[in-house]
Design an enzyme around this catalytic site. Sequence first.
Site, PDB file in Angstrom:
ATOM      1  N   ASP A  69      -4.460   1.654  -1.901  1.00  0.00           N
ATOM      2  CA  ASP A  69      -4.583   0.190  -1.957  1.00  0.00           C
ATOM      3  C   ASP A  69      -4.028  -0.372  -3.259  1.00  0.00           C
ATOM      4  O   ASP A  69      -4.617  -0.195  -4.328  1.00  0.00           O
ATOM      5  CB  ASP A  69      -6.052  -0.221  -1.783  1.00  0.00           C
ATOM      6  CG  ASP A  69      -6.574   0.106  -0.394  1.00  0.00           C
ATOM      7  OD1 ASP A  69      -5.754   0.319   0.512  1.00  0.00           O
ATOM      8  OD2 ASP A  69      -7.809   0.145  -0.232  1.00  0.00           O
TER       9      ASP A  69
ATOM     10  N   HIS B  57       1.068   4.399   2.156  1.00  0.00           N
ATOM     11  CA  HIS B  57       0.634   4.874   3.467  1.00  0.00           C
ATOM     12  C   HIS B  57       0.737   6.398   3.520  1.00  0.00           C
ATOM     13  O   HIS B  57       1.407   7.026   2.697  1.00  0.00           O
ATOM     14  CB  HIS B  57       1.444   4.192   4.567  1.00  0.00           C
ATOM     15  CG  HIS B  57       1.012   2.767   4.833  1.00  0.00           C
ATOM     16  ND1 HIS B  57       0.558   2.337   6.050  1.00  0.00           N
ATOM     17  CD2 HIS B  57       0.954   1.691   4.014  1.00  0.00           C
ATOM     18  CE1 HIS B  57       0.241   1.050   5.980  1.00  0.00           C
ATOM     19  NE2 HIS B  57       0.475   0.627   4.748  1.00  0.00           N
TER      20      HIS B  57
ATOM     21  N   HIS C  28      -9.226   2.595  -0.565  1.00  0.00           N
ATOM     22  CA  HIS C  28      -8.310   3.682  -0.243  1.00  0.00           C
ATOM     23  C   HIS C  28      -7.510   3.989  -1.502  1.00  0.00           C
ATOM     24  O   HIS C  28      -7.175   3.067  -2.264  1.00  0.00           O
ATOM     25  CB  HIS C  28      -7.334   3.257   0.858  1.00  0.00           C
ATOM     26  CG  HIS C  28      -7.995   2.847   2.146  1.00  0.00           C
ATOM     27  ND1 HIS C  28      -7.555   1.789   2.902  1.00  0.00           N
ATOM     28  CD2 HIS C  28      -9.053   3.398   2.796  1.00  0.00           C
ATOM     29  CE1 HIS C  28      -8.312   1.699   3.992  1.00  0.00           C
ATOM     30  NE2 HIS C  28      -9.238   2.649   3.937  1.00  0.00           N
TER      31      HIS C  28
ATOM     32  N   HIS D 256      -3.182   3.569   5.705  1.00  0.00           N
ATOM     33  CA  HIS D 256      -3.265   3.609   4.241  1.00  0.00           C
ATOM     34  C   HIS D 256      -3.667   5.020   3.811  1.00  0.00           C
ATOM     35  O   HIS D 256      -4.527   5.639   4.437  1.00  0.00           O
ATOM     36  CB  HIS D 256      -4.332   2.627   3.720  1.00  0.00           C
ATOM     37  CG  HIS D 256      -4.041   1.194   4.059  1.00  0.00           C
ATOM     38  ND1 HIS D 256      -4.832   0.165   3.615  1.00  0.00           N
ATOM     39  CD2 HIS D 256      -3.033   0.629   4.764  1.00  0.00           C
ATOM     40  CE1 HIS D 256      -4.328  -0.984   4.043  1.00  0.00           C
ATOM     41  NE2 HIS D 256      -3.239  -0.724   4.760  1.00  0.00           N
TER      42      HIS D 256
ATOM     43  N   HIS E 104     -11.358   0.107   3.034  1.00  0.00           N
ATOM     44  CA  HIS E 104     -10.262  -0.585   2.356  1.00  0.00           C
ATOM     45  C   HIS E 104     -10.775  -1.519   1.243  1.00  0.00           C
ATOM     46  O   HIS E 104     -11.835  -2.121   1.362  1.00  0.00           O
ATOM     47  CB  HIS E 104      -9.469  -1.391   3.396  1.00  0.00           C
ATOM     48  CG  HIS E 104      -8.360  -2.187   2.819  1.00  0.00           C
ATOM     49  ND1 HIS E 104      -7.194  -1.618   2.373  1.00  0.00           N
ATOM     50  CD2 HIS E 104      -8.240  -3.515   2.571  1.00  0.00           C
ATOM     51  CE1 HIS E 104      -6.401  -2.564   1.885  1.00  0.00           C
ATOM     52  NE2 HIS E 104      -7.014  -3.726   2.006  1.00  0.00           N
TER      53      HIS E 104
ATOM     54  N   HIS F  62       3.798  -5.670   3.447  1.00  0.00           N
ATOM     55  CA  HIS F  62       3.414  -6.342   4.693  1.00  0.00           C
ATOM     56  C   HIS F  62       3.828  -7.812   4.726  1.00  0.00           C
ATOM     57  O   HIS F  62       4.074  -8.420   3.680  1.00  0.00           O
ATOM     58  CB  HIS F  62       1.894  -6.241   4.865  1.00  0.00           C
ATOM     59  CG  HIS F  62       1.445  -4.842   5.169  1.00  0.00           C
ATOM     60  ND1 HIS F  62       1.206  -4.387   6.434  1.00  0.00           N
ATOM     61  CD2 HIS F  62       1.239  -3.774   4.340  1.00  0.00           C
ATOM     62  CE1 HIS F  62       0.841  -3.107   6.385  1.00  0.00           C
ATOM     63  NE2 HIS F  62       0.853  -2.711   5.126  1.00  0.00           N
TER      64      HIS F  62
ATOM     65  N   ARG G  85       4.393  -4.805   9.273  1.00  0.00           N
ATOM     66  CA  ARG G  85       5.008  -3.998   8.220  1.00  0.00           C
ATOM     67  C   ARG G  85       6.448  -4.472   8.034  1.00  0.00           C
ATOM     68  O   ARG G  85       7.305  -4.240   8.867  1.00  0.00           O
ATOM     69  CB  ARG G  85       4.954  -2.518   8.603  1.00  0.00           C
ATOM     70  CG  ARG G  85       3.514  -2.049   8.765  1.00  0.00           C
ATOM     71  CD  ARG G  85       3.391  -0.602   9.181  1.00  0.00           C
ATOM     72  NE  ARG G  85       1.970  -0.256   9.275  1.00  0.00           N
ATOM     73  CZ  ARG G  85       1.506   0.977   9.406  1.00  0.00           C
ATOM     74  NH1 ARG G  85       2.346   1.999   9.483  1.00  0.00           N
ATOM     75  NH2 ARG G  85       0.209   1.197   9.466  1.00  0.00           N
TER      76      ARG G  85
ATOM     77  N   HIS H  52       0.828  -1.217   0.000  1.00  0.00           N
ATOM     78  CA  HIS H  52       0.000   0.000   0.000  1.00  0.00           C
ATOM     79  C   HIS H  52       0.853   1.254   0.000  1.00  0.00           C
ATOM     80  O   HIS H  52       1.977   1.239   0.472  1.00  0.00           O
ATOM     81  CB  HIS H  52      -0.855   0.089   1.283  1.00  0.00           C
ATOM     82  CG  HIS H  52      -1.438  -1.205   1.729  1.00  0.00           C
ATOM     83  ND1 HIS H  52      -1.057  -1.841   2.891  1.00  0.00           N
ATOM     84  CD2 HIS H  52      -2.363  -1.990   1.136  1.00  0.00           C
ATOM     85  CE1 HIS H  52      -1.740  -2.978   3.012  1.00  0.00           C
ATOM     86  NE2 HIS H  52      -2.537  -3.101   1.961  1.00  0.00           N
TER      87      HIS H  52
HETATM   88 CU    CU Z   1       0.065  -1.157   4.271  1.00  0.00          CU
HETATM   89 ZN    ZN Z   2      -6.346   0.255   2.389  1.00  0.00          ZN
END
Ligand code: CU
Ligand code: ZN
Length: 136
Positions: free
Chosen positions: A64, A29, A61, A44, A52, A101, A124, A27
Amino acid sequence: EQKSAFENTSIVGRFTGLTPGQKHGFHVHQYGNLIEGCKTAGPHYNPHGKTHGGPDSEIRHVGDMGNVVANEEGIALYELEDHQIMIYGEHSVIGRSCVCHAGEDDLGQGNNEESLKTGNAGGRQACGVIGMSGPF
Ligand code: CU
Ligand code: ZN
């Protein structure tokens, strides 16, 4: 890369050292301040206050980007043509960050509260700031 504000952004990446055969949520962030590592990257990137999803979801988001899929050697090649992630204008992602992730992103399909926030993608594992690059 985004050629102009009116064109899709093309995102390409090569990842190594991933868990072989594993999908890893990926993602944009909100913050690019990684002073305490990936944890200070914030949530995010979500300038429109949506839930999400995945990159192909209608509701998602902005940040995403779905999953990066590692092969047997733990290497992944990632490619996305996206119409929400912008490097121009008010919602530019420059100065924000990318996070990879430990686990799979369920793309908002997990039928639980966390699925609509983080996709349950777990810890993360790696992150980096989105910056400017010159021609190469
Ligand atoms: Cu993320
Ligand atoms: Zn998201």
